[in-house]
Design an enzyme around this catalytic site. Structure first.
Site, mmCIF file in Angstrom:
data_model
loop_
_atom_site.group_PDB
_atom_site.id
_atom_site.type_symbol
_atom_site.label_atom_id
_atom_site.label_comp_id
_atom_site.label_asym_id
_atom_site.label_seq_id
_atom_site.Cartn_x
_atom_site.Cartn_y
_atom_site.Cartn_z
ATOM 1 C CG ASN A 100 -4.776 -39.935 11.630
ATOM 2 O OD1 ASN A 100 -4.929 -41.027 11.101
ATOM 3 N ND2 ASN A 100 -5.799 -39.196 12.041
ATOM 4 C CG ASP A 101 -6.103 -37.383 15.055
ATOM 5 O OD1 ASP A 101 -7.265 -36.937 15.134
ATOM 6 O OD2 ASP A 101 -5.324 -37.080 14.139
ATOM 7 N N PRO A 102 -3.313 -39.441 18.162
ATOM 8 C CG PRO A 102 -2.269 -38.207 19.848
ATOM 9 C CD PRO A 102 -2.594 -38.176 18.386
#
Lengths: 561, 167
Positions: free
Chosen positions: A63-65
């Protein structure tokens, strides 16, 4: 002999026919009908939707960078990763390095749960290069099973390792703990600088600011904030620490409730330590978005090597979890984009980083092709399922533009797109591209414009519509008609569109990056050599392709193998 | 005597009023779900619903999804033996229920206990979708799993609605 041969051939199609219709009274949804008898190459059913040139690891959930940064000639990307499966959970900071933001080498995980202050989770955060060229990561640690979240920091173990493979977590963590006045379970995703209620001059000692930087009532949880300066003149990016001069500031937040991201442009009052959005900015659910599609948890960083601000964003899967488990992966990062302030000062412009162009292979070009109503023109000669397409459309007149009904919601482009899809005829438009299309259009993902007349102005709607993207069983699955309005001057009667097509993702940029829309789609027929690409027009006004350039995109040599 | 009286008052204060508050929380939370009766029934059947917050109520509902999904998966196994002609759709349904039990439910539990509720919402949203995908495998009227699929779906939809309060 001849009769025997004839019999053999006759049996084959009958067998197929039986299989398809008498299969125990069951409607066999074409969920997994990928194998087409005309297929040239064998298809690995499980990997048919993997991207060719987007950032993703070889397997599992992402998910999130996190913490994108440039340090001593190397670009770093960290990202939320589940080493154990294809859904969110057991999160660690995975780490990849690159010299060009296109080819990525996997290195060991940077941060995994290992201390009391993060034993239950190492969630999103940021990286900063402190004075003295010292990188530091700030991240959210989960310390118990009661949602308690703290902010920790980590530093490289060995600054002379260009890949910064190993990170240490000093004992004076956590750096920041929520106090009673903050909801301890909604206290995540630190961004560097001084966002939120905490300020620090030396990065080690944090003091709660008397007031938040900015608040908007009624928007639910905010996460993954990003706060940075943009140059009012010119296109150079700015380091996050720049406060004065010809700058404006941008505040971006991700809203949990809608999974959309919104930004405003404004000024940062250094004395009062407050951010004030510009007077015409819409703050909250009706505001400007980086991307009107599947684009979340974005993070930007300043790249000093090329003096630009670069934006990373994450797109999750839109298929069922059952499919993710079967294919063994979920989530991609979208192509990094440069961000600059539009000359009008009213919005940001995004454009894929120039390094992407190094992947362009075979090229085809069209000029001055007309599209009458109902016509479509196929673009051939490239790998259309893994392509980069740039096109400029023009039209003679706006007189035929359909009126914008005053009862329509001016802030709900998606609703308008779902009602007025690519097959609904119009005045000026709909026109655009049919991407990932099957030969007989059983499947396609149109990316297109429709122009409306609104008193003495015009309103431009841009859509990227997944409604008919796949024949797979659609019950309950997510096939949104993503859309955004394009604030563009139509005086020259032209509109440009660029689409990056990559098997299960279509990232589109309208009017040179004024409006961006990303769609995730899962075609079953329009795959590999069986995918088609068309330009189309379904409006009464004739549309011309002034210039269309399309390239096959090659795979990067390195992608986290 | 006074001490006893004071202690009793203290106990009533600690346990009497909070119970009323908890009932209110359950009722308010359930009113925001698509199936009030199911929500109330499921939460009240679990003693942990007293003295907990919205995330706790969410966990109870996710647990109910888990229980009903297990029951359904077991039923699917039995049907593979007794209804061999339905083997194909039943195999697809097994995949769906494996996704619910091995991915969606654990994801929702971790997200609720550690505090990133949007992933719990994702888990319960997918759980609902998997039941529909399973049901759609069968020709109209021929599904032997309709009642169970609906039960899991309804519980998932209620769980999702509870979780949305946290976003």
């Amino acid at each position: 002999m001849e009769l025997a041969n004839y019999k053999v051939y006759w049996v084959f199609p009958v067998f197929l026919f039986c299989f398809l219709t008498f299969n125990n009274g069951v409607v066999e949804a074409s969920h997994k009908v990928y194998l087409n008898l005309q297929s040239v190459s064998p298809v690995n059913v499980n990997q048919v939707h993997r991207t060719g040139y987007h950032f993703q690891p070889t397997k599992n959930w992402i998910n999130d960078p996190n913490g994108p940064m440039y340090y001593n000639g190397i670009y770093h990307l960290f990202y939320q990763y589940n080493p154990k499966g294809a859904v969110w959970g057991n999160i660690v900071w995975a780490h990849s390095v690159s010299k060009d933001l296109i080819n990525w080498e996997k290195v060991e995980h940077a941060i995994i749960p290992s201390k009391p202050f993060d034993q239950y989770g190492c969630w999103s955060g940021s990286a900063t290069i402190l004075p003295g060229n010292k990188p530091v990561i700030m991240y959210t640690g989960i310390i118990d099973k009661n949602n308690t979240q703290v902010q920790n920091y980590a530093v490289p173990a060995n600054l002379s390792d260009p890949y910064l493979r190993v990170w240490n977590k000093p004992d004076n963590n956590p750096l920041v703990v929520a106090d009673e006045s903050i909801n301890m379970t909604a206290f995540r995703d630190p961004t560097t600088a001084w966002l939120g209620r905490r300020r620090s001059r030396d990065f080690k000692n944090w003091v709660k600011a008397k007031h938040p930087l900015h608040t908007v009532a009624g928007t639910g949880n905010w996460e993954c904030p990003d706060f940075f300066p943009v140059s009012v003149r010119g296109t150079n990016g700015l380091d996050t620490s720049v406060l004065r001069g010809n700058v404006k500031h941008v505040l971006k937040v991700s809203l949990d409730a809608t999974r959309y991201e919104y930004y405003t442009i404004g000024t940062y009052d250094t004395k009062k330590d407050r951010y004030i959005p510009g007077k015409d900015m819409v703050d909250g659910w009706k505001g400007l978005r980086y991307d009107y599609g599947n684009f979340y948890a974005s993070k930007s960083f300043f790249d000093p090597a090329k003096n630009r601000r670069v934006l990373w964003g994450w797109a999750n899967e839109s298929d069922a979890v059952m499919d993710d488990i079967e294919k063994g992966w979920a989530g991609i990062q979208l192509i990094p984009r440069t961000i600059v302030l539009d000359p009008s000062g009213k919005q940001l412009l995004q454009w894929p980083i120039e390094e992407l162009e190094t992947l362009r292979g075979n090229r085809v070009e069209l000029r001055n092709n007309t599209l009458e109503k109902g016509e479509r023109l196929e673009i051939k000669g490239i790998t259309v399922a893994q392509a980069d397409v740039e096109v400029i459309f023009s039209f003679g007149s706006l007189d035929k533009a359909e009126p914008f009904d005053p009862s329509w919601d001016r802030y709900d482009a998606q609703k308008l797109c779902s009602q007025k899809g690519s097959t609904v005829q119009g005045g000026v438009g709909p026109f655009g591209l049919l991407t990932l299309a099957s030969e007989n259009l059983e499947e396609y993902t149109p990316v297109f414009f429709r122009i409306f007349k609104d008193q003495d102005k015009h309103i431009v709607l841009m859509c990227s519509d997944a409604t008919r993207s796949s024949l797979a069983d659609k019950s309950g699955t997510y096939r949104p008609s993503f859309a955004g309005f394009v604030d563009v001057d139509l005086a020259d009667k032209k509109l440009s569109l660029r689409s990056l097509i990559d098997h299960s993702v279509v990232e589109s940029f309208g009017a040179r990056g004024k409006t961006c829309i990303t769609s995730r789609v899962y075609p079953t027929l329009a795959i590999y050599e069986n995918a088609h690409l068309y330009a189309f027009n379904n409006g009464t006004e004739t549309v011309k392709i002034e210039c269309l350039k399309a390239w096959s995109m090659e795979r990067p040599g390195l992608m986290n193998h | 005597m006074r001490v006893l009286f004071a202690t009793m008052m203290l106990m009533v204060h600690l346990h009497g009023f909070p119970q009323e508050k908890d009932q209110n929380l359950i009722e308010t939370t359930c009113k925001n779900t698509p199936n009030y009766q199911l929500c109330i029934y499921t939460l009240r059947a679990n003693r942990g619903s007293i003295n907990t917050n919205v995330a706790g109520l969410g966990l109870i509902m996710v647990d109910a999804v888990k229980a009903k999904a297990k029951e359904t998966r077991n039923a699917i196994q039995k049907l593979k033996g007794s209804r061999p002609e339905l083997r194909n759709p039943l195999n697809e349904c097994t995949k769906g229920y494996n996704a619910i039990l091995e991915a969606d439910v654990p994801e929702a539990v971790e997200a609720l206990t550690k505090g990133d509720p949007k992933f719990a919402e994702n888990g319960m949203a997918d759980s609902s979708v998997e039941t529909v995908l399973c049901e759609d495998r069968f020709k109209q009227g021929k599904s032997p799993l309709t009642r169970l699929n609906k039960a899991v779906r309804d519980l998932s939809d209620v769980a999702r609605a509870i979780i949305r309060n946290l976003l």
